[in-house]
Scaffold this motif. Structure first.
Motif, PDB file in Angstrom:
ATOM      1  N   LEU A  95       0.827  -1.206   0.000  1.00 41.51           N
ATOM      2  CA  LEU A  95       0.000   0.000   0.000  1.00 41.51           C
ATOM      3  C   LEU A  95       0.863   1.258   0.000  1.00 41.51           C
ATOM      4  N   CYS A  96       2.164   1.107   0.281  1.00 41.89           N
ATOM      5  CA  CYS A  96       3.087   2.239   0.191  1.00 41.89           C
ATOM      6  C   CYS A  96       3.516   2.499  -1.253  1.00 41.89           C
ATOM      7  N   ASP A  97       3.251   1.577  -2.154  1.00 44.33           N
ATOM      8  CA  ASP A  97       3.470   1.839  -3.574  1.00 44.33           C
ATOM      9  C   ASP A  97       2.393   2.829  -4.000  1.00 44.33           C
ATOM     10  N   PRO A  98       2.779   3.981  -4.569  1.00 43.96           N
ATOM     11  CA  PRO A  98       1.768   4.997  -4.870  1.00 43.96           C
ATOM     12  C   PRO A  98       0.580   4.489  -5.684  1.00 43.96           C
ATOM     13  N   ALA A  99       0.820   3.720  -6.721  1.00 49.38           N
ATOM     14  CA  ALA A  99      -0.290   3.256  -7.562  1.00 49.38           C
ATOM     15  C   ALA A  99      -1.207   2.304  -6.796  1.00 49.38           C
ATOM     16  N   THR A 100      -0.629   1.391  -6.042  1.00 50.30           N
ATOM     17  CA  THR A 100      -1.425   0.429  -5.279  1.00 50.30           C
ATOM     18  C   THR A 100      -2.212   1.125  -4.180  1.00 50.30           C
ATOM     19  N   GLY A 101      -1.531   1.932  -3.383  1.00 50.10           N
ATOM     20  CA  GLY A 101      -2.195   2.626  -2.287  1.00 50.10           C
ATOM     21  C   GLY A 101      -3.276   3.577  -2.766  1.00 50.10           C
ATOM     22  N   MET A 102      -2.998   4.253  -3.884  1.00 47.71           N
ATOM     23  CA  MET A 102      -3.976   5.198  -4.418  1.00 47.71           C
ATOM     24  C   MET A 102      -5.214   4.456  -4.928  1.00 47.71           C
ATOM     25  N   GLU A 103      -5.016   3.330  -5.562  1.00 46.64           N
ATOM     26  CA  GLU A 103      -6.143   2.547  -6.065  1.00 46.64           C
ATOM     27  C   GLU A 103      -7.033   2.086  -4.912  1.00 46.64           C
ATOM     28  N   VAL A 104      -6.430   1.504  -3.902  1.00 46.85           N
ATOM     29  CA  VAL A 104      -7.207   1.025  -2.759  1.00 46.85           C
ATOM     30  C   VAL A 104      -7.829   2.209  -2.022  1.00 46.85           C
ATOM     31  N   GLY A 105      -7.053   3.263  -1.809  1.00 52.66           N
ATOM     32  CA  GLY A 105      -7.565   4.432  -1.106  1.00 52.66           C
ATOM     33  C   GLY A 105      -8.742   5.080  -1.809  1.00 52.66           C
ATOM     34  N   CYS A 106      -8.644   5.205  -3.126  1.00 59.43           N
ATOM     35  CA  CYS A 106      -9.760   5.810  -3.869  1.00 59.43           C
ATOM     36  C   CYS A 106     -10.995   4.916  -3.844  1.00 59.43           C
ATOM     37  N   ARG A 107     -10.799   3.614  -3.873  1.00 61.24           N
ATOM     38  CA  ARG A 107     -11.927   2.687  -3.765  1.00 61.24           C
ATOM     39  C   ARG A 107     -12.640   2.878  -2.424  1.00 61.24           C
ATOM     40  N   VAL A 108     -11.847   3.005  -1.363  1.00 62.45           N
ATOM     41  CA  VAL A 108     -12.417   3.198  -0.027  1.00 62.45           C
ATOM     42  C   VAL A 108     -13.092   4.560   0.079  1.00 62.45           C
ATOM     43  N   LEU A 109     -12.424   5.600  -0.391  1.00 60.02           N
ATOM     44  CA  LEU A 109     -13.001   6.945  -0.294  1.00 60.02           C
ATOM     45  C   LEU A 109     -14.291   7.047  -1.091  1.00 60.02           C
ATOM     46  N   ALA A 110     -14.330   6.454  -2.273  1.00 61.89           N
ATOM     47  CA  ALA A 110     -15.562   6.476  -3.071  1.00 61.89           C
ATOM     48  C   ALA A 110     -16.701   5.802  -2.319  1.00 61.89           C
ATOM     49  N   ARG A 111     -16.400   4.709  -1.653  1.00 63.40           N
ATOM     50  CA  ARG A 111     -17.430   4.012  -0.869  1.00 63.40           C
ATOM     51  C   ARG A 111     -17.899   4.857   0.314  1.00 63.40           C
ATOM     52  N   LYS A 112     -16.961   5.506   0.999  1.00 64.37           N
ATOM     53  CA  LYS A 112     -17.327   6.360   2.141  1.00 64.37           C
ATOM     54  C   LYS A 112     -18.219   7.515   1.692  1.00 64.37           C
ATOM     55  N   LEU A 113     -17.883   8.119   0.554  1.00 66.23           N
ATOM     56  CA  LEU A 113     -18.694   9.228   0.043  1.00 66.23           C
ATOM     57  C   LEU A 113     -20.070   8.738  -0.399  1.00 66.23           C
ATOM     58  N   ALA A 114     -20.120   7.576  -1.018  1.00 70.18           N
ATOM     59  CA  ALA A 114     -21.415   7.023  -1.429  1.00 70.18           C
ATOM     60  C   ALA A 114     -22.273   6.708  -0.209  1.00 70.18           C
ATOM     61  N   ASP A 115     -21.655   6.116   0.817  1.00 73.01           N
ATOM     62  CA  ASP A 115     -22.385   5.805   2.045  1.00 73.01           C
ATOM     63  C   ASP A 115     -22.912   7.068   2.734  1.00 73.01           C
ATOM     64  N   ALA A 116     -22.222   8.184   2.502  1.00 73.71           N
ATOM     65  CA  ALA A 116     -22.640   9.467   3.089  1.00 73.71           C
ATOM     66  C   ALA A 116     -23.601  10.213   2.170  1.00 73.71           C
ATOM     67  N   GLY A 117     -24.103   9.544   1.151  1.00 75.34           N
ATOM     68  CA  GLY A 117     -25.049  10.157   0.231  1.00 75.34           C
ATOM     69  C   GLY A 117     -24.451  11.307  -0.566  1.00 75.34           C
ATOM     70  N   GLY A 118     -23.135  11.260  -0.772  1.00 79.27           N
ATOM     71  CA  GLY A 118     -22.467  12.318  -1.518  1.00 79.27           C
ATOM     72  C   GLY A 118     -22.075  13.518  -0.681  1.00 79.27           C
ATOM     73  N   ASP A 119     -22.415  13.508   0.601  1.00 80.38           N
ATOM     74  CA  ASP A 119     -22.039  14.607   1.499  1.00 80.38           C
ATOM     75  C   ASP A 119     -20.541  14.473   1.791  1.00 80.38           C
ATOM     76  N   VAL A 120     -19.762  15.375   1.199  1.00 81.10           N
ATOM     77  CA  VAL A 120     -18.305  15.270   1.278  1.00 81.10           C
ATOM     78  C   VAL A 120     -17.818  15.380   2.724  1.00 81.10           C
ATOM     79  N   GLU A 121     -18.386  16.288   3.491  1.00 79.97           N
ATOM     80  CA  GLU A 121     -17.931  16.433   4.880  1.00 79.97           C
ATOM     81  C   GLU A 121     -18.195  15.170   5.690  1.00 79.97           C
ATOM     82  N   ARG A 122     -19.383  14.597   5.543  1.00 80.96           N
ATOM     83  CA  ARG A 122     -19.691  13.344   6.259  1.00 80.96           C
ATOM     84  C   ARG A 122     -18.811  12.208   5.770  1.00 80.96           C
ATOM     85  N   GLY A 123     -18.585  12.146   4.457  1.00 81.97           N
ATOM     86  CA  GLY A 123     -17.720  11.108   3.897  1.00 81.97           C
ATOM     87  C   GLY A 123     -16.297  11.211   4.419  1.00 81.97           C
TER      88      GLY A 123
END
Length: 146
Positions: A95-123
């Motif tokens: 996950l310290c490899d930029p491409a790997t960590g960024m891929e996993v991180g963006c997958r997680v962040l997208a899920r958090k934002l979706a779970d928050a109904g698109g509310d960026v602050e809540r996400g």
């Protein structure tokens, strides 16, 4: 090692593939690791709350894997356990490899934002685990740079 400009371009590209605002992902990277892909941090409270119960019920037996799940890794500081929960099955240090960590991180962040109904602050608050009520504002203040 990648230069910051290369990592910023990578962040924007991976963010776009996940339907995320590239500037937001860049702001998270700056907030979490100050763009250091080798950043790691052990979270003992996370270990106690989320990992130890898995050890106790026999779902997790490897001590090294257990400890690694309680670290946050890389540019976006993705928790090892969170990476596992999203299906990442590689070595957690990758996950310290930029491409790997960024891929996993963006997958997680997208899920958090979706779970928050698109509310960026809540996400963002969910991304941070709710530990710091100021976190969303801190990240959003950095977004204008990108």
């Amino acid at each position: 090692m990648m230069e910051r400009g290369q990592i910023v371009r990578l962040a924007r590209g991976v963010a776009a593939r996940h339907g995320l605002d590239g500037a937001l992902v860049c702001a998270v990277c700056e907030q979490e690791s100050d763009w250091n892909p080798w950043a790691i941090r052990y979270e003992p409270a996370f270990y106690g709350r989320y990992v130890q119960p898995m050890i106790a019920n026999g779902a997790l037996r490897d001590e090294t894997e257990a400890r690694a799940r309680a670290f946050s890794w890389g540019l976006m500081q993705v928790m090892g356990q969170t990476a596992r929960e999203t299906g990442y099955d590689g070595h957690l240090a990758e996950l310290c490899d930029p491409a790997t960590g960024m891929e996993v991180g963006c997958r997680v962040l997208a899920r958090k934002l979706a779970d928050a109904g698109g509310d960026v602050e809540r996400g963002l608050l969910s991304w941070n685990g709710g530990a710091n009520a100021l976190y969303p504002g801190q990240v959003l203040a950095r977004r204008a740079k990108y």
